[in-house]
Write a protein that holds these residues in place. Sequence first.
Motif, PDB file in Angstrom:
ATOM      1  N   TYR A  49       0.805  -1.178  -0.133  1.00 47.71           N
ATOM      2  CA  TYR A  49       0.144  -0.150  -0.058  1.00 47.71           C
ATOM      3  C   TYR A  49       0.795   1.365  -0.018  1.00 47.71           C
ATOM      4  N   THR A  50       2.074   1.380   0.222  1.00 51.05           N
ATOM      5  CA  THR A  50       3.059   2.143   0.416  1.00 51.05           C
ATOM      6  C   THR A  50       3.158   2.548  -1.134  1.00 51.05           C
ATOM      7  N   VAL A  51       3.689   1.417  -1.805  1.00 46.79           N
ATOM      8  CA  VAL A  51       3.833   1.737  -3.226  1.00 46.79           C
ATOM      9  C   VAL A  51       2.573   2.199  -4.038  1.00 46.79           C
ATOM     10  N   MET A  52       1.510   1.578  -3.643  1.00 48.85           N
ATOM     11  CA  MET A  52       0.292   2.035  -4.308  1.00 48.85           C
ATOM     12  C   MET A  52       0.016   3.344  -4.239  1.00 48.85           C
ATOM     13  N   PHE A  53      -0.112   3.880  -2.827  1.00 46.81           N
ATOM     14  CA  PHE A  53      -0.828   5.326  -2.735  1.00 46.81           C
ATOM     15  C   PHE A  53       0.486   6.529  -3.266  1.00 46.81           C
ATOM     16  N   VAL A  54       1.659   6.038  -3.305  1.00 45.25           N
ATOM     17  CA  VAL A  54       2.676   6.612  -3.853  1.00 45.25           C
ATOM     18  C   VAL A  54       2.354   7.206  -5.189  1.00 45.25           C
ATOM     19  N   PHE A  55       1.637   6.498  -5.861  1.00 43.61           N
ATOM     20  CA  PHE A  55       1.129   6.722  -7.331  1.00 43.61           C
ATOM     21  C   PHE A  55      -0.048   7.702  -7.409  1.00 43.61           C
ATOM     22  N   PHE A  56      -0.505   8.148  -6.255  1.00 39.25           N
ATOM     23  CA  PHE A  56      -1.658   8.965  -6.098  1.00 39.25           C
ATOM     24  C   PHE A  56      -1.009  10.234  -6.100  1.00 39.25           C
ATOM     25  N   ILE A  57       0.369  10.605  -6.080  1.00 39.56           N
ATOM     26  CA  ILE A  57       0.926  11.724  -6.194  1.00 39.56           C
ATOM     27  C   ILE A  57       0.465  12.413  -7.470  1.00 39.56           C
ATOM     28  N   ILE A  58       0.482  11.606  -8.523  1.00 37.81           N
ATOM     29  CA  ILE A  58       0.409  11.918  -9.953  1.00 37.81           C
ATOM     30  C   ILE A  58      -1.049  12.932  -9.864  1.00 37.81           C
ATOM     31  N   ILE A  59      -2.111  12.688  -8.979  1.00 37.91           N
ATOM     32  CA  ILE A  59      -3.373  13.487  -9.111  1.00 37.91           C
ATOM     33  C   ILE A  59      -2.908  14.852  -8.700  1.00 37.91           C
ATOM     34  N   SER A  60      -2.115  14.982  -7.744  1.00 35.13           N
ATOM     35  CA  SER A  60      -1.906  16.274  -7.285  1.00 35.13           C
ATOM     36  C   SER A  60      -1.098  17.161  -8.394  1.00 35.13           C
ATOM     37  N   MET A  61      -0.007  16.315  -9.157  1.00 33.39           N
ATOM     38  CA  MET A  61       0.671  16.993 -10.189  1.00 33.39           C
ATOM     39  C   MET A  61      -0.370  17.429 -11.306  1.00 33.39           C
ATOM     40  N   VAL A  62      -1.127  16.533 -11.623  1.00 33.66           N
ATOM     41  CA  VAL A  62      -2.068  16.671 -12.960  1.00 33.66           C
ATOM     42  C   VAL A  62      -2.894  17.931 -12.518  1.00 33.66           C
ATOM     43  N   ARG A  63      -3.555  18.092 -11.176  1.00 32.92           N
ATOM     44  CA  ARG A  63      -4.406  19.137 -11.077  1.00 32.92           C
ATOM     45  C   ARG A  63      -3.534  20.358 -11.013  1.00 32.92           C
ATOM     46  N   ARG A  64      -2.392  20.351 -10.547  1.00 31.02           N
ATOM     47  CA  ARG A  64      -1.476  21.921 -10.489  1.00 31.02           C
ATOM     48  C   ARG A  64      -1.216  22.328 -11.796  1.00 31.02           C
ATOM     49  N   PHE A  65      -0.744  21.370 -12.737  1.00 30.95           N
ATOM     50  CA  PHE A  65      -0.398  21.728 -14.178  1.00 30.95           C
ATOM     51  C   PHE A  65      -1.804  22.361 -14.944  1.00 30.95           C
ATOM     52  N   ILE A  66      -2.848  21.535 -14.780  1.00 31.54           N
ATOM     53  CA  ILE A  66      -4.211  21.964 -15.329  1.00 31.54           C
ATOM     54  C   ILE A  66      -4.830  23.250 -14.882  1.00 31.54           C
ATOM     55  N   ARG A  67      -4.690  23.448 -13.667  1.00 28.54           N
ATOM     56  CA  ARG A  67      -5.234  24.716 -12.931  1.00 28.54           C
ATOM     57  C   ARG A  67      -4.218  25.836 -13.335  1.00 28.54           C
ATOM     58  N   ASP A  68      -2.937  25.769 -13.534  1.00 23.68           N
ATOM     59  CA  ASP A  68      -1.987  26.811 -14.023  1.00 23.68           C
ATOM     60  C   ASP A  68      -2.445  26.952 -15.474  1.00 23.68           C
ATOM     61  N   LYS A  69      -2.672  26.224 -16.166  1.00 31.17           N
ATOM     62  CA  LYS A  69      -3.046  26.240 -17.685  1.00 31.17           C
ATOM     63  C   LYS A  69      -4.341  27.107 -17.640  1.00 31.17           C
ATOM     64  N   GLU A  70      -5.271  26.422 -16.897  1.00 26.72           N
ATOM     65  CA  GLU A  70      -6.537  27.151 -17.008  1.00 26.72           C
ATOM     66  C   GLU A  70      -6.724  28.745 -16.590  1.00 26.72           C
ATOM     67  N   SER A  71      -5.701  28.945 -15.522  1.00 30.66           N
ATOM     68  CA  SER A  71      -5.906  30.096 -14.907  1.00 30.66           C
ATOM     69  C   SER A  71      -5.156  31.172 -15.743  1.00 30.66           C
ATOM     70  N   GLY A  72      -4.307  30.842 -16.608  1.00 32.15           N
ATOM     71  CA  GLY A  72      -3.560  31.827 -17.343  1.00 32.15           C
ATOM     72  C   GLY A  72      -1.956  31.729 -16.980  1.00 32.15           C
ATOM     73  N   MET A  73      -1.741  31.274 -15.879  1.00 33.52           N
ATOM     74  CA  MET A  73      -0.469  31.242 -15.182  1.00 33.52           C
ATOM     75  C   MET A  73       0.437  30.847 -16.178  1.00 33.52           C
ATOM     76  N   THR A  74       0.330  29.433 -16.787  1.00 33.29           N
ATOM     77  CA  THR A  74       1.379  29.088 -17.784  1.00 33.29           C
ATOM     78  C   THR A  74       1.628  29.979 -18.919  1.00 33.29           C
ATOM     79  N   ALA A  75       0.473  30.499 -19.387  1.00 35.34           N
ATOM     80  CA  ALA A  75       0.614  31.529 -20.518  1.00 35.34           C
ATOM     81  C   ALA A  75       1.558  32.796 -20.134  1.00 35.34           C
ATOM     82  N   ARG A  76       1.234  33.245 -18.850  1.00 38.58           N
ATOM     83  CA  ARG A  76       2.042  34.451 -18.644  1.00 38.58           C
ATOM     84  C   ARG A  76       3.614  34.034 -18.426  1.00 38.58           C
ATOM     85  N   LEU A  77       3.810  32.857 -18.106  1.00 38.19           N
ATOM     86  CA  LEU A  77       5.099  32.397 -17.821  1.00 38.19           C
ATOM     87  C   LEU A  77       5.888  32.486 -19.380  1.00 38.19           C
TER      88      LEU A  77
END
Length: 383
Positions: A192-220
């Motif tokens: 279960y340590t290995v299994m839940f380590v992969f759930f970090i991908i959810i946080s990564m996806v959310r951060r990139f998508i939200r930066d993209k949708e908020s225009g943060m990525t475009a400003r960079l």
Amino acid sequence: MITSFTRKEIQLLLKEKGTFFWLILMPVIFIVVFASVFGNMGNSSITLNYVDQDQSPASKAIVASLAKVQGFQLKEDIERTLDQQITSIRDGKQSSLLLIPQGFEASMKSGKGSAEMTLYRDENDNTSTAPIKAVLGRIVDEQRQVSTAEKLAAKGIQGKEMKQIFTPPFVVKEQMENVVPVDMVSQVVPGYTVMFVFFIIISMVRRFIRDKESGMTARLCSTPMKPLNYLVGMWVPYIIVVLFQSAVLLAFGHFVYGMQLGDVLAIALVVAALGICVTGLGLFISLIAKGENQGLAITQLIALGGAMIGGLWFPHEMMPKFMQTIGQLLPQYWAQDALKRIISHGAHVQDVWLNAIILLGIGISALVLAWVQYPRFMKQSIG
């Protein structure tokens, strides 16, 4: 620049309410539940119901011999008749019943044949009845040797000659190699340590998508910041989180359930390689996902599918052969295999270096693909 991004991402991760739950609290709950359910499987005793109709010294000696067998619990139900107990076996409510009939000792002493006991058992419950058959067979062999020794002694055969007769033609020497006690906790905690380590991908996806949708990525894109600085700054914080998450969960298994960790340096190597592998995959998925829902679907497929086929939920060797072959293509298999060998078999760095290289290879390949995908991701952000 990289340091600023790293600090910002860590602060944002700490502010997200679901981060602590999904990465720490949820796996702890899973570990507690499954370790509690399966952790004592090997310690359960087998109940052997019996009826002694003879009540003779011989029958009582057999009952006493059975009572001495570790893992057996004898039970004499005086409130129900023999027929009622046999009916319980037929109905699946009872697995076995040993009947020592009246006249058992007299039959033994008559010398006219073998005295009989009857073992009633549920044919569909071999897990419980097979050990009972094995123990009864051993007791029969012991009684046979005693009877034979008495007959030989009556004919004047004693001492070395009798010893030679009872010496078996060969013996099986047992050599215990695995000195570390293995139980289901050693499967559940790293799994279960290995299994839940992969759930970090959810946080990564959310951060990139939200930066993209908020225009943060475009400003960079309008700043002189190099793409490498942005990717590394967004990647490093999640490696830190994965290392912390793995350390907490493995320490929880050690201090709460007494799980032996083995070579800590080997554990650190595998966890570091796993962190690079998972966050590399997370970075790549974050850049190719068209939306948060798609990213979450891909993550769940990788995390849950990999957990099932990669041997995180139950031992890999228990699965069908074709699933074992597929499982060896997944990073979860190599991480779990390394951790189990370190924890259960005392493996060291030189024993798990291949697992670490495979995990690093997957992670670096994913990072290269993310680098290739980055320009397209930036164009989509601007558009």
